[in-house]
Write a protein that holds these residues in place. Structure first.
Motif, PDB file in Angstrom:
ATOM      1  N   LEU A 100       9.507 -12.379   1.992  1.00 14.32           N
ATOM      2  CA  LEU A 100      10.171 -11.367   2.814  1.00 14.32           C
ATOM      3  C   LEU A 100      11.675 -11.322   2.559  1.00 14.32           C
ATOM      4  N   LEU A 149       7.991  -4.135   9.946  1.00 17.32           N
ATOM      5  CA  LEU A 149       7.604  -3.534   8.670  1.00 17.32           C
ATOM      6  C   LEU A 149       7.641  -2.006   8.725  1.00 17.32           C
ATOM      7  N   ILE A 169       1.398 -10.917   2.096  1.00 19.13           N
ATOM      8  CA  ILE A 169       2.822 -10.651   1.856  1.00 19.13           C
ATOM      9  C   ILE A 169       3.202 -11.048   0.430  1.00 19.13           C
ATOM     10  N   THR A 217       3.826  -4.074   3.872  1.00 17.41           N
ATOM     11  CA  THR A 217       4.743  -4.857   3.033  1.00 17.41           C
ATOM     12  C   THR A 217       4.773  -4.295   1.619  1.00 17.41           C
ATOM     13  N   SER A 218       3.627  -3.870   1.116  1.00 14.19           N
ATOM     14  CA  SER A 218       3.592  -3.241  -0.212  1.00 14.19           C
ATOM     15  C   SER A 218       4.446  -1.988  -0.228  1.00 14.19           C
ATOM     16  N   ALA A 243       2.010  -8.365  -1.940  1.00 18.11           N
ATOM     17  CA  ALA A 243       2.813  -7.148  -1.902  1.00 18.11           C
ATOM     18  C   ALA A 243       4.094  -7.287  -2.712  1.00 18.11           C
ATOM     19  N   ILE A 244       4.778  -8.402  -2.538  1.00 16.85           N
ATOM     20  CA  ILE A 244       6.041  -8.620  -3.253  1.00 16.85           C
ATOM     21  C   ILE A 244       5.779  -8.774  -4.754  1.00 16.85           C
ATOM     22  N   ALA A 295       8.158  -2.986  -0.181  1.00 14.81           N
ATOM     23  CA  ALA A 295       8.589  -3.576  -1.452  1.00 14.81           C
ATOM     24  C   ALA A 295       8.659  -2.534  -2.561  1.00 14.81           C
ATOM     25  N   ILE A 354      -0.625  -5.419   7.478  1.00 15.88           N
ATOM     26  CA  ILE A 354       0.511  -6.188   6.973  1.00 15.88           C
ATOM     27  C   ILE A 354       0.638  -6.079   5.465  1.00 15.88           C
TER      28      ILE A 354
END
Length: 387
Positions: free
Chosen positions: A53, A110, A295, A15-16, A298-299, A19, A11
Motif C-alpha cells: 500500500l 480505497l 493487495i 486496489t488494482s 494488485a500492486i 494502482a 479489496i
C-alpha cells in the motif's frame, strides 16, 4: 491512454484500480452490488500488505488505524500462552506490525483513492472475451487493454477461462465473525485454540473489538441463534471471551462456511485477463493473509501491466500457492479434536517457543518479508529479507 476494466469492487479490485491509475491507466471498476455495504467484519493488514500500500501512498493512512499493542500470540483455552511475541518485535523485524481494521474502513479508503467516478455500481458482467479484451455487461460491451478479474471465490471469469478447474473446496470449518463494544474490558489481541475450536480477539478503533471463531462442522450446517452457539462453545474459556460474548449483539454476529482453492490454477492470466485475490487463490483465513495477498496481487499486476502478463503469473503463482497451502495446514492444526493429539500439538508449540523465543515471527519471514516489485526488475517473489 491504456484502458483497464476491473470486474469486482472488493479489496483486490479496488486496489488494482488504484494502482493502475497511478501507472497512468484509464480505469473502470465494475461492481454488481447497487452500493458498497459496510460489512461487519474485520481484517488483518500485515507488514507485507502495508509495504504494498505504500507504493500507492495508502500505507500510512492505514497504519493510523492500528490498535494492536504489546504482547500478542496464541493461547490455550485456559489462557496460558502457547506462542507469543510483541508488536515492538514485529516492527523491528519487518518495519511494521499488523493493522486490524474494519473491512468497510479499508474499502472507504480505497474508493476515495480510486475516485467514485471510476466505480460503476449495479453492473452485472455476463462474460469476457479474453483474446479481444471485451467485457460484456447488462449495459453493453466494454473494450479494454487489460481486464482484471477480481470477482471473488466463485469467480465466473475464472470458470470461463479455466473450465477444467474444480473450483472451491470446503476447508472443513465454519466461521463466526462479530463486532462488540469494548466497554471497560482490557483487550489483549490474541488467538486461542481448543479441541477443534478457535477464538480470536482484536482491538479496533472507536472502542470496538473484532472477534472471530471457528468450529469443525459439515458444510451447510444450519444453526439457530448464532450468539447462543458461541456461548455454548466458548462461554467457559478464558477472559475476556465470556465477557465479550455477554456484551455481544446477536444481530452483529455472522457466520459463513470457509472454502478455499485447494487446487492451484495453471496460470493467473489468459489473453488480456488477469485474476487477482480470491478469484485466483482463495485461502483459509488462518494466516490472516487473504486481503494481504489480494493487495500484493494488485500492486504486482500494476507493475507488469502493459507487458507480458506471464510475468505477473510468474511473480504471483508460486508465492500464493505456498500461502494457500500453509493457511490450510494451519487450519488443519486447529481442527484437531482428539484430546491426546491436542495435548501433543500444544506441548510441541510451547516447547518450540521455549527453545526459540522468536519462533512466532521467524516462521512468518517468507510471508511478511515480501517487498513490492521495483522498476529495477524485482519480482517481489516473497524472499525474506531476514535471516
Amino acid at each position: 491512454m491504456p484502458r483497464a476494466v476491473v470486474i469486482g469492487g472488493g479489496i483486490g479490485g479496488l486496489t488494482s484500480g488504484v494502482a493502475l491509475r497511478r501507472k497512468g491507466w484509464d480505469v473502470t471498476v465494475l461492481e454488481r452490488a447497487a452500493k458498497i455495504e459496510p460489512v461487519g467484519s474485520g481484517l488483518a493488514i500485515a507488514a507485507n500488505a502495508l509495504k504494498a500500500l505504500d507504493t500507492v501512498d495508502l500505507g500510512d493512512p492505514i497504519r493510523k488505524l492500528s490498535r494492536l499493542q504489546g504482547q500478542t500470540g496464541l493461547r490455550r483455552q485456559d489462557g496460558r500462552w502457547l506462542m507469543h511475541t510483541t508488536t515492538q518485535n514485529a516492527e523491528a523485524r519487518y518495519g511494521d506490525s499488523v493493522v486490524v481494521t474494519l473491512r468497510a474502513t479499508l474499502m472507504d479508503v480505497l474508493v476515495e483513492a480510486l475516485g467514485a467516478d471510476r466505480l460503476r455500481l449495479g453492473t452485472m458482467v455476463s462474460g469476457v472475451d479474453a483474446a479481444r479484451g471485451v467485457v460484456r455487461t447488462d449495459d453493453g460491451e466494454l473494450e479494454a487493454d487489460l481486464i482484471v478479474a477480481a470477482d471473488g471465490i466463485h469467480s465466473k471469469t475464472r470458470q470461463a477461462l479455466f473450465p477444467e478447474h474444480p473450483g472451491p473446496a470446503y476447508a472443513g470449518v465454519t466461521a463466526w465473525r462479530g463486532l462488540i463494544p469494548r466497554g471497560d474490558l482490557k483487550i489483549q489481541s490474541s488467538e486461542t485454540w481448543g479441541k477443534g475450536l478457535v477464538f480470536g480477539i482484536s482491538a479496533l478503533a472507536d472502542d470496538m473489538v473484532y472477534v472471530y471463531a471457528t468450529d469443525v462442522l459439515p458444510a451447510g450446517t444450519v444453526l439457530g441463534d448464532e450468539l447462543e452457539e458461541l456461548v455454548r462453545r466458548f462461554g467457559a474459556w478464558h477472559e475476556p471471551i465470556p465477557a465479550l460474548l455477554r456484551a455481544a449483539d446477536p444481530a452483529k454476529i455472522i457466520r459463513n462456511d470457509i472454502h478455499h482453492l485447494s487446487t492451484p490454477l495453471p496460470a493467473y492470466h489468459k489473453g488480456k485477463v488477469a485474476l487477482v485475490g480470491d478469484a485466483a487463490h482463495a485461502m483459509a483465513p488462518n494466516l490472516g493473509q487473504g486481503a494481504c495477498q489480494a493487495i500484493e496481487d494488485a500492486i504486482t499486476l500494476a507493475h507488469f501491466a502493459g507487458g507480458d502478463l506471464a510475468a505477473y503469473t510468474a511473480a504471483r503463482l508460486e508465492r500464493t500457492t505456498k500461502v494457500v497451502r500453509r493457511s490450510m495446514s494451519m487450519s488443519r492444526m486447529t481442527q484437531i479434536r482428539n484430546p491426546a493429539a491436542v495435548w501433543l500439538r500444544d506441548t510441541a508449540l510451547s516447547l518450540a517457543t521455549r527453545l526459540n523465543s522468536d519462533l512466532m515471527l521467524r516462521s512468518m519471514d517468507d510471508v511478511l518479508g515480501w517487498r513490492p516489485p521495483t522498476t529495477s526488475g524485482s519480482r517481489g517473489s516473497g524472499a525474506s529479507t531476514h535471516g
